[in-house]
Design a protein around this motif. Sequence first.
Motif, PDB file in Angstrom:
ATOM      1  N   LYS A  43       0.850  -1.179   0.000  1.00 17.28           N
ATOM      2  CA  LYS A  43       0.000   0.000   0.000  1.00 17.28           C
ATOM      3  C   LYS A  43       0.890   1.234   0.000  1.00 17.28           C
ATOM      4  O   LYS A  43       2.041   1.197   0.459  1.00 17.28           O
ATOM      5  CB  LYS A  43      -0.908   0.001   1.233  1.00 17.28           C
ATOM      6  CG  LYS A  43      -1.927  -1.131   1.238  1.00 17.28           C
ATOM      7  CD  LYS A  43      -2.813  -1.042   2.462  1.00 17.28           C
ATOM      8  CE  LYS A  43      -3.856  -2.163   2.442  1.00 17.28           C
ATOM      9  NZ  LYS A  43      -4.725  -2.136   3.639  1.00 17.28           N
ATOM     10  N   ILE A  44       0.358   2.322  -0.521  1.00 21.89           N
ATOM     11  CA  ILE A  44       1.093   3.586  -0.553  1.00 21.89           C
ATOM     12  C   ILE A  44       1.566   3.922   0.858  1.00 21.89           C
ATOM     13  O   ILE A  44       0.792   3.864   1.821  1.00 21.89           O
ATOM     14  CB  ILE A  44       0.222   4.707  -1.116  1.00 21.89           C
ATOM     15  CG1 ILE A  44      -0.117   4.430  -2.595  1.00 21.89           C
ATOM     16  CG2 ILE A  44       0.905   6.061  -0.984  1.00 21.89           C
ATOM     17  CD1 ILE A  44      -1.127   5.393  -3.178  1.00 21.89           C
ATOM     18  N   GLY A  45       2.842   4.289   0.965  1.00 15.43           N
ATOM     19  CA  GLY A  45       3.392   4.675   2.253  1.00 15.43           C
ATOM     20  C   GLY A  45       4.029   3.548   3.045  1.00 15.43           C
ATOM     21  O   GLY A  45       4.752   3.807   4.014  1.00 15.43           O
ATOM     22  N   GLN A  46       3.768   2.307   2.651  1.00 13.61           N
ATOM     23  CA  GLN A  46       4.400   1.187   3.350  1.00 13.61           C
ATOM     24  C   GLN A  46       5.867   1.086   2.950  1.00 13.61           C
ATOM     25  O   GLN A  46       6.304   1.675   1.949  1.00 13.61           O
ATOM     26  CB  GLN A  46       3.678  -0.125   3.025  1.00 13.61           C
ATOM     27  CG  GLN A  46       2.337  -0.274   3.707  1.00 13.61           C
ATOM     28  CD  GLN A  46       1.712  -1.645   3.471  1.00 13.61           C
ATOM     29  OE1 GLN A  46       1.776  -2.200   2.373  1.00 13.61           O
ATOM     30  NE2 GLN A  46       1.103  -2.189   4.513  1.00 13.61           N
ATOM     31  N   SER A  47       6.599   0.329   3.724  1.00 16.26           N
ATOM     32  CA  SER A  47       8.003   0.118   3.417  1.00 16.26           C
ATOM     33  C   SER A  47       8.277  -1.375   3.287  1.00 16.26           C
ATOM     34  O   SER A  47       7.512  -2.202   3.795  1.00 16.26           O
ATOM     35  CB  SER A  47       8.901   0.720   4.491  1.00 16.26           C
ATOM     36  OG  SER A  47       8.650   0.096   5.736  1.00 16.26           O
TER      37      SER A  47
END
Lengths: 115, 113
Positions: A14-18
């Motif tokens: 997901k957007i923002g995950q690392s």
Amino acid sequence: NAGVTQTPKFRILKIGQSMTLQCTQDMNHNYMYWYRQDPGMGLKLIYYSVGAGITDKGEVPNGYNVSRSTTEDFPLRLELAAPSQTSVYFCASISHYFRSTDTQYFGPGTRLTVL
Amino acid sequence: DQQVKQNSPSLSVQEGRISILNCDYTNSMFDYFLWYKKYPAEGPTFLISISSIKDKNEDGRFTVFLNKSAKHLSLHIVPSQPGDSAVYFCAAGAQGGSEKLVFGKGTKLTVNP
């Protein structure tokens, strides 16, 4: 020899995950590389390393980090995943600086999708 | 600015005929050129290379030709086989000091039985 191995093979973020893409080679190669391949495009160099403790930027390093604590391993870190990082990532290695008798050996790739 | 260009995204040939894949480069510092073959869901694998001191290198069915004055190289596959169907990447680098290769966008070859 297993050659160059990469894990995972697939991942959805997901957007923002690392996440960290793992790369290991068992050929005792000094030089290691991370490339990304977008659809219909060639391979673009993200980062490379000429030996343990030494890394340098390639053509498209923004949004990525690397480390090289051992000869064998060259992980690629995505800190804040963005849709633009959806791609197939290839790790490669070569024994030393580029010579006519050498070529880069590639791993099988990691397909990353960022939604 | 693309330093290595493969202007044909795709090529289709009949089995047994010749396949010719082309590649152009702009950087005169390049002195070593390689062709990689890539199947779906696999990493690229080395196919054949040529140094700038040569104008031809042959390996079985695969021959690479280099025209330095035109900054052009080509890969010939004779005879083409269905198993040759893959994406072919041209890459260029400089020997003995440069750690990096520059890749073209690739040409998808389809060999029809």
